[in-house]
Design a protein around this motif. Sequence first.
Motif, mmCIF file in Angstrom:
data_model
loop_
_atom_site.group_PDB
_atom_site.id
_atom_site.type_symbol
_atom_site.label_atom_id
_atom_site.label_comp_id
_atom_site.label_asym_id
_atom_site.label_seq_id
_atom_site.Cartn_x
_atom_site.Cartn_y
_atom_site.Cartn_z
ATOM 1 N N SER A 111 0.917 -1.009 -0.081
ATOM 2 C CA SER A 111 -0.096 0.004 -0.112
ATOM 3 C C SER A 111 0.969 1.122 0.072
ATOM 4 O O SER A 111 0.284 2.068 -0.737
ATOM 5 C CB SER A 111 -0.791 0.037 1.097
ATOM 6 O OG SER A 111 -1.586 -1.158 1.097
ATOM 7 N N VAL A 112 2.138 1.302 0.724
ATOM 8 C CA VAL A 112 2.863 2.442 0.779
ATOM 9 C C VAL A 112 3.685 2.775 -0.627
ATOM 10 O O VAL A 112 3.557 3.639 -0.841
ATOM 11 C CB VAL A 112 4.123 2.002 1.906
ATOM 12 C CG1 VAL A 112 4.790 3.123 1.717
ATOM 13 C CG2 VAL A 112 3.251 1.975 3.411
ATOM 14 N N LYS A 113 3.815 1.589 -1.192
ATOM 15 C CA LYS A 113 4.508 1.472 -2.432
ATOM 16 C C LYS A 113 3.614 2.065 -3.462
ATOM 17 O O LYS A 113 3.984 3.222 -4.277
ATOM 18 C CB LYS A 113 4.986 0.301 -3.030
ATOM 19 C CG LYS A 113 6.277 -0.265 -2.245
ATOM 20 C CD LYS A 113 6.857 -1.476 -2.694
ATOM 21 C CE LYS A 113 7.948 -2.173 -2.191
ATOM 22 N NZ LYS A 113 8.440 -3.407 -2.803
ATOM 23 N N ASP A 114 2.139 1.770 -3.437
ATOM 24 C CA ASP A 114 1.171 2.349 -4.317
ATOM 25 C C ASP A 114 1.307 3.792 -4.214
ATOM 26 O O ASP A 114 1.005 4.702 -5.121
ATOM 27 C CB ASP A 114 0.003 1.570 -4.274
ATOM 28 C CG ASP A 114 -0.001 0.195 -4.913
ATOM 29 O OD1 ASP A 114 0.878 -0.152 -5.440
ATOM 30 O OD2 ASP A 114 -0.665 -0.850 -4.460
ATOM 31 N N PHE A 115 0.927 4.048 -2.915
ATOM 32 C CA PHE A 115 0.602 5.728 -2.516
ATOM 33 C C PHE A 115 1.889 6.300 -3.172
ATOM 34 O O PHE A 115 1.559 7.569 -3.597
ATOM 35 C CB PHE A 115 0.478 5.821 -1.102
ATOM 36 C CG PHE A 115 0.424 7.005 -0.748
ATOM 37 C CD1 PHE A 115 -0.856 7.894 -0.857
ATOM 38 C CD2 PHE A 115 1.206 7.894 -0.431
ATOM 39 C CE1 PHE A 115 -1.078 9.041 -0.537
ATOM 40 C CE2 PHE A 115 1.116 9.240 0.440
ATOM 41 C CZ PHE A 115 0.133 9.899 0.143
ATOM 42 N N PRO A 141 -3.604 10.752 -11.446
ATOM 43 C CA PRO A 141 -4.259 10.257 -10.341
ATOM 44 C C PRO A 141 -5.743 10.826 -10.207
ATOM 45 O O PRO A 141 -6.612 9.893 -9.757
ATOM 46 C CB PRO A 141 -3.128 10.599 -9.142
ATOM 47 C CG PRO A 141 -2.077 10.595 -9.706
ATOM 48 C CD PRO A 141 -2.185 11.438 -11.185
ATOM 49 N N LEU A 142 -5.711 12.072 -9.952
ATOM 50 C CA LEU A 142 -7.087 12.669 -9.732
ATOM 51 C C LEU A 142 -7.998 12.401 -10.934
ATOM 52 O O LEU A 142 -9.202 11.753 -10.760
ATOM 53 C CB LEU A 142 -7.112 13.986 -9.531
ATOM 54 C CG LEU A 142 -8.300 14.793 -9.246
ATOM 55 C CD1 LEU A 142 -8.974 14.056 -7.724
ATOM 56 C CD2 LEU A 142 -8.095 16.485 -9.050
ATOM 57 N N ALA A 143 -7.769 12.403 -12.226
ATOM 58 C CA ALA A 143 -8.624 12.192 -13.369
ATOM 59 C C ALA A 143 -8.871 10.843 -13.409
ATOM 60 O O ALA A 143 -10.165 10.538 -13.795
ATOM 61 C CB ALA A 143 -7.939 12.827 -14.610
ATOM 62 N N SER A 144 -8.023 10.156 -13.230
ATOM 63 C CA SER A 144 -8.459 8.479 -13.211
ATOM 64 C C SER A 144 -9.129 7.857 -12.087
ATOM 65 O O SER A 144 -9.455 6.613 -12.085
ATOM 66 C CB SER A 144 -7.032 7.894 -13.117
ATOM 67 O OG SER A 144 -5.965 7.960 -12.385
ATOM 68 N N GLY A 145 -9.243 8.482 -10.889
ATOM 69 C CA GLY A 145 -9.924 8.186 -9.747
ATOM 70 C C GLY A 145 -8.951 7.521 -8.942
ATOM 71 O O GLY A 145 -9.741 7.172 -7.842
ATOM 72 N N GLN A 146 -7.964 7.419 -9.073
ATOM 73 C CA GLN A 146 -6.691 6.733 -8.041
ATOM 74 C C GLN A 146 -6.889 7.446 -6.657
ATOM 75 O O GLN A 146 -6.663 6.855 -5.693
ATOM 76 C CB GLN A 146 -5.368 6.672 -8.612
ATOM 77 C CG GLN A 146 -5.217 5.847 -9.870
ATOM 78 C CD GLN A 146 -3.789 5.903 -10.311
ATOM 79 O OE1 GLN A 146 -3.364 6.713 -10.946
ATOM 80 N NE2 GLN A 146 -3.097 4.938 -9.962
ATOM 81 N N VAL A 176 -6.492 14.972 -2.662
ATOM 82 C CA VAL A 176 -5.573 15.709 -3.367
ATOM 83 C C VAL A 176 -5.618 17.040 -2.677
ATOM 84 O O VAL A 176 -4.488 17.541 -2.535
ATOM 85 C CB VAL A 176 -5.880 15.783 -4.958
ATOM 86 C CG1 VAL A 176 -4.956 16.764 -5.475
ATOM 87 C CG2 VAL A 176 -5.793 14.419 -5.368
ATOM 88 N N VAL A 177 -6.711 17.654 -2.150
ATOM 89 C CA VAL A 177 -6.741 18.822 -1.523
ATOM 90 C C VAL A 177 -5.783 18.973 -0.168
ATOM 91 O O VAL A 177 -5.041 19.928 0.174
ATOM 92 C CB VAL A 177 -8.205 19.395 -1.374
ATOM 93 C CG1 VAL A 177 -8.229 20.510 -0.331
ATOM 94 C CG2 VAL A 177 -8.766 19.534 -2.687
ATOM 95 N N ILE A 178 -5.996 17.784 0.352
ATOM 96 C CA ILE A 178 -5.194 17.659 1.748
ATOM 97 C C ILE A 178 -3.753 17.469 1.456
ATOM 98 O O ILE A 178 -3.045 18.313 2.253
ATOM 99 C CB ILE A 178 -5.774 16.485 2.662
ATOM 100 C CG1 ILE A 178 -7.180 16.433 2.881
ATOM 101 C CG2 ILE A 178 -4.923 16.057 3.585
ATOM 102 C CD1 ILE A 178 -7.927 15.349 3.663
#
Length: 357
Positions: free
Chosen positions: A91-95, A171-176, A182-184
């Motif tokens: 999960s950390v790698k993905d983030f 990431p935001l446009a694709s829904g990831q 993203v705001v945070i």
Amino acid sequence: MDSGLAISSPKPYSVITTGSYASKASQHTKKTQIKYNLKRVQQLSLGHRYKCIEGGFAYQECNRKYVVQAVPESSFDSEPHTSNPQIILHSVKDFLATLCTLSYPYAMIGLALCALSSSLLAVEKLSDISLSFFVGVLQAAVPQLFFAIYSNALNQVSDLEIDKINKPHLPLASGQLSLKTVVIIAASFLTLSFWLSWIVGSWPLIWNLVLITSIWTAYSVNVPFLRWKKNPILAAMCMVSSWAFVLPITFFLHMQTFVLKRPIVFPRSLILAIVIMNFFFVGMALAKDIPDVEGDKIYGIDTFAIRIGQKQVFWICIFLFEMAFGVSLVAGATSSSLLVKIITVICLLPHIGCMQL
């Protein structure tokens, strides 16, 4: 500790063909005992397992032996616990990979190189390149890297609908990542960048962040009188003013006044760098809009690529890049230092050749 338990049925018995009442009663009793023993085995706890071994020979009805082995219940629960660290690591790698895509790594590399090259302009003698010099470069670069994450995240929030057409992999446009996430991220990294600059205590770096935050927020955010990216001239001015003026000047002053403790001066090398970067980043400001024509048309973003065409803008950019490299080549080749001449020719000639191709 595992334990074992053996339960055996009564001894084998013979089948009597005479049909006597006693034999039938004995047979019925023994069958009942077998069923009772089997029922007791089935009532053992779920944490146990058993196996049945069947065998027989002539005139034997059944010979069964039940072996019950206790298995600790924790062994069944241990598998999820052993996989938890792997899940967390994955999960950390993905983030981090998603955050890397969000922040445009090539822009961060450019910022780091800008901090280094601008700091080198303040070096007057070899002894200036010391541990404090590299610490000063890090002091300039790290807050800028955090700011780059803020700037790119803010731009993707403002361009969400456009990016679904132009850059659906983001990431935001694709829904990831969600809009809230993203705001945070943007707010957190902007706060970190200002906090680090304030901790360092260098006023050139603090003014650096104040200026570029104002410029790039006005460039991206969709509020009245802002959203400067909708105008091609204002958009180009944002990029040129930050990259060609604010960044090199403030990085230089940070190294000159804060790290090396020298008075404010503006050497010819700094002025030459500003001229070169003006050519280069005007070209960058035009080039970045070439692949985004489709989405920009739909959402009313006016760019030179839309006005005069992508091909024409492309060749204008090539001309500007050649001018930037050409001025650098002439300046280096006419230097009084032989080492500077050699390094300039080796570094710049391949780039100019690639432009011609």
